[in-house]
Scaffold this motif. Sequence first.
Motif, PDB file in Angstrom:
ATOM      1  N   HIS A   1      24.825  33.854 119.248  1.00 52.85           N
ATOM      2  CA  HIS A   1      26.091  33.365 119.253  1.00 52.85           C
ATOM      3  C   HIS A   1      26.742  32.427 118.024  1.00 52.85           C
ATOM      4  O   HIS A   1      27.952  32.567 118.153  1.00 52.85           O
ATOM      5  N   LEU A   2      26.122  32.329 116.917  1.00 46.68           N
ATOM      6  CA  LEU A   2      26.115  32.089 115.901  1.00 46.68           C
ATOM      7  C   LEU A   2      27.369  33.144 114.960  1.00 46.68           C
ATOM      8  O   LEU A   2      28.097  32.593 114.352  1.00 46.68           O
ATOM      9  N   VAL A   3      26.647  34.658 115.335  1.00 46.55           N
ATOM     10  CA  VAL A   3      27.162  35.744 114.547  1.00 46.55           C
ATOM     11  C   VAL A   3      28.407  35.244 115.288  1.00 46.55           C
ATOM     12  O   VAL A   3      29.452  36.015 114.612  1.00 46.55           O
ATOM     13  N   LEU A   4      28.327  36.032 116.631  1.00 48.65           N
ATOM     14  CA  LEU A   4      29.944  36.179 117.456  1.00 48.65           C
ATOM     15  C   LEU A   4      30.672  35.123 116.897  1.00 48.65           C
ATOM     16  O   LEU A   4      31.600  35.639 116.781  1.00 48.65           O
ATOM     17  N   THR A   5      30.497  33.976 116.870  1.00 48.54           N
ATOM     18  CA  THR A   5      30.999  33.243 116.157  1.00 48.54           C
ATOM     19  C   THR A   5      31.638  32.857 115.092  1.00 48.54           C
ATOM     20  O   THR A   5      32.839  32.570 114.802  1.00 48.54           O
ATOM     21  N   LEU A   6      31.286  33.229 114.218  1.00 54.06           N
ATOM     22  CA  LEU A   6      31.394  33.941 112.849  1.00 54.06           C
ATOM     23  C   LEU A   6      32.587  35.107 112.729  1.00 54.06           C
ATOM     24  O   LEU A   6      33.470  35.064 112.330  1.00 54.06           O
ATOM     25  N   GLN A   7      32.272  35.922 113.632  1.00 52.74           N
ATOM     26  CA  GLN A   7      33.075  37.007 113.774  1.00 52.74           C
ATOM     27  C   GLN A   7      34.907  36.780 114.000  1.00 52.74           C
ATOM     28  O   GLN A   7      34.903  36.763 113.782  1.00 52.74           O
ATOM     29  N   ILE A   8      34.675  35.976 114.810  1.00 55.12           N
ATOM     30  CA  ILE A   8      35.778  35.347 116.037  1.00 55.12           C
ATOM     31  C   ILE A   8      35.951  34.602 114.642  1.00 55.12           C
ATOM     32  O   ILE A   8      38.047  35.001 114.228  1.00 55.12           O
ATOM     33  N   SER A   9      35.539  33.870 113.721  1.00 56.02           N
ATOM     34  CA  SER A   9      36.289  32.974 112.805  1.00 56.02           C
ATOM     35  C   SER A   9      37.008  33.650 111.522  1.00 56.02           C
ATOM     36  O   SER A   9      38.044  33.789 111.321  1.00 56.02           O
ATOM     37  N   GLY A  10      36.358  35.167 111.802  1.00 52.24           N
ATOM     38  CA  GLY A  10      36.316  35.852 110.539  1.00 52.24           C
ATOM     39  C   GLY A  10      38.051  36.216 110.852  1.00 52.24           C
ATOM     40  O   GLY A  10      38.736  36.980 110.326  1.00 52.24           O
ATOM     41  N   ALA A  11      38.135  36.818 112.292  1.00 53.80           N
ATOM     42  CA  ALA A  11      38.924  38.018 112.884  1.00 53.80           C
ATOM     43  C   ALA A  11      40.222  37.036 113.062  1.00 53.80           C
ATOM     44  O   ALA A  11      41.291  37.285 112.568  1.00 53.80           O
TER      45      ALA A  11
ATOM     46  N   ALA B   1      33.203  26.895 122.013  1.00 53.88           N
ATOM     47  CA  ALA B   1      32.185  27.592 123.217  1.00 53.88           C
ATOM     48  C   ALA B   1      31.111  27.668 121.941  1.00 53.88           C
ATOM     49  O   ALA B   1      29.729  27.235 122.520  1.00 53.88           O
ATOM     50  N   GLY B   2      31.707  28.766 121.392  1.00 58.44           N
ATOM     51  CA  GLY B   2      30.186  29.193 120.556  1.00 58.44           C
ATOM     52  C   GLY B   2      29.880  28.527 119.439  1.00 58.44           C
ATOM     53  O   GLY B   2      28.403  28.949 119.568  1.00 58.44           O
ATOM     54  N   VAL B   3      30.518  27.860 119.024  1.00 50.43           N
ATOM     55  CA  VAL B   3      29.319  26.956 118.284  1.00 50.43           C
ATOM     56  C   VAL B   3      28.609  25.325 118.868  1.00 50.43           C
ATOM     57  O   VAL B   3      27.429  25.039 118.651  1.00 50.43           O
ATOM     58  N   TYR B   4      29.513  25.016 120.031  1.00 47.89           N
ATOM     59  CA  TYR B   4      28.316  24.710 121.097  1.00 47.89           C
ATOM     60  C   TYR B   4      27.739  24.939 121.199  1.00 47.89           C
ATOM     61  O   TYR B   4      25.939  24.500 121.453  1.00 47.89           O
ATOM     62  N   GLN B   5      27.449  26.392 122.203  1.00 45.70           N
ATOM     63  CA  GLN B   5      26.228  26.726 122.496  1.00 45.70           C
ATOM     64  C   GLN B   5      25.142  27.426 121.228  1.00 45.70           C
ATOM     65  O   GLN B   5      24.247  27.390 122.124  1.00 45.70           O
ATOM     66  N   SER B   6      25.764  27.704 120.061  1.00 43.86           N
ATOM     67  CA  SER B   6      24.658  27.567 119.219  1.00 43.86           C
ATOM     68  C   SER B   6      24.096  26.383 118.667  1.00 43.86           C
ATOM     69  O   SER B   6      22.762  26.345 118.526  1.00 43.86           O
ATOM     70  N   VAL B   7      24.550  25.543 118.290  1.00 41.23           N
ATOM     71  CA  VAL B   7      23.982  24.253 118.026  1.00 41.23           C
ATOM     72  C   VAL B   7      22.186  24.312 119.799  1.00 41.23           C
ATOM     73  O   VAL B   7      22.304  23.583 119.436  1.00 41.23           O
ATOM     74  N   TYR B   8      23.414  24.061 120.599  1.00 44.36           N
ATOM     75  CA  TYR B   8      22.313  23.851 122.111  1.00 44.36           C
ATOM     76  C   TYR B   8      21.216  24.870 121.646  1.00 44.36           C
ATOM     77  O   TYR B   8      20.314  24.229 121.636  1.00 44.36           O
ATOM     78  N   SER B   9      21.209  25.996 121.871  1.00 45.02           N
ATOM     79  CA  SER B   9      20.818  26.792 121.202  1.00 45.02           C
ATOM     80  C   SER B   9      19.543  26.129 120.168  1.00 45.02           C
ATOM     81  O   SER B   9      18.126  26.544 120.543  1.00 45.02           O
TER      82      SER B   9
ATOM     83  N   ILE C   1      35.574  41.215 121.905  1.00 46.18           N
ATOM     84  CA  ILE C   1      35.764  40.010 121.942  1.00 46.18           C
ATOM     85  C   ILE C   1      36.653  39.803 120.531  1.00 46.18           C
ATOM     86  O   ILE C   1      37.520  38.473 120.681  1.00 46.18           O
ATOM     87  N   VAL C   2      35.698  40.471 119.973  1.00 46.57           N
ATOM     88  CA  VAL C   2      36.402  40.240 117.840  1.00 46.57           C
ATOM     89  C   VAL C   2      38.105  40.264 118.137  1.00 46.57           C
ATOM     90  O   VAL C   2      38.771  40.603 117.820  1.00 46.57           O
ATOM     91  N   GLY C   3      37.808  41.880 118.528  1.00 46.30           N
ATOM     92  CA  GLY C   3      38.634  42.860 118.958  1.00 46.30           C
ATOM     93  C   GLY C   3      40.383  42.487 118.961  1.00 46.30           C
ATOM     94  O   GLY C   3      41.498  42.428 118.583  1.00 46.30           O
ATOM     95  N   ALA C   4      40.008  42.032 120.435  1.00 43.11           N
ATOM     96  CA  ALA C   4      40.895  41.097 120.873  1.00 43.11           C
ATOM     97  C   ALA C   4      41.148  40.040 120.332  1.00 43.11           C
ATOM     98  O   ALA C   4      42.239  39.419 120.565  1.00 43.11           O
ATOM     99  N   THR C   5      40.097  38.891 119.975  1.00 42.78           N
ATOM    100  CA  THR C   5      40.576  37.941 118.729  1.00 42.78           C
ATOM    101  C   THR C   5      41.881  38.606 117.760  1.00 42.78           C
ATOM    102  O   THR C   5      42.915  37.490 117.639  1.00 42.78           O
TER     103      THR C   5
END
Length: 154
Positions: free
Chosen positions: A115-125, A95-103, A54-58
């Motif tokens: 979720h937070l790490v994946l969200t930050l990776q996508i944002s960084g990409a 959705a990743g931010v939402y899932q991070s906060v919800y969890s 998902i990070v590479g595709a983004t």
Amino acid sequence: MNLLSIVVEMVVAFVAVYFIAITLEAPKRTLRYGALGGALGWGVYLGGLSFLDIVGATFLASLFIAWIAHLFARHLKTPVTIYFIPAFIALVPGAGVYQSVYSFINKEYAVAQQHLVLTLQISGAIALAIFIVDSLFGLMARIKASKEKNSPAN
């Protein structure tokens, strides 16, 4: 994912980005170009998911969106952000931010961290792709200006 579902999702992305651009008060003459950039970027993202994570595709889709936004901006003589902002909406990991906060609220700290790490990776990409394309277009503009300055015709 088959070709028909990718085309349908691209059409939906086109409509969504078009109306987001209207909401953001983009000039009318730029709406279809911004929506086209978003739809094509979403298609690149979906295609990238078949051979990247998902990070590479983004990252791949973000490179494409940033590149096409610069081309549209130069062609229509408008600021590039008119195309950036609506087109990137589909890739932003809300959705990743939402899932991070919800969890986190549910005291599932390990899940929240994932979720937070994946969200930050996508944002960084996304940010890295914009930086790379902006830098390349800036470098090309400098080279062009330097050639024009040093040409014997002047």
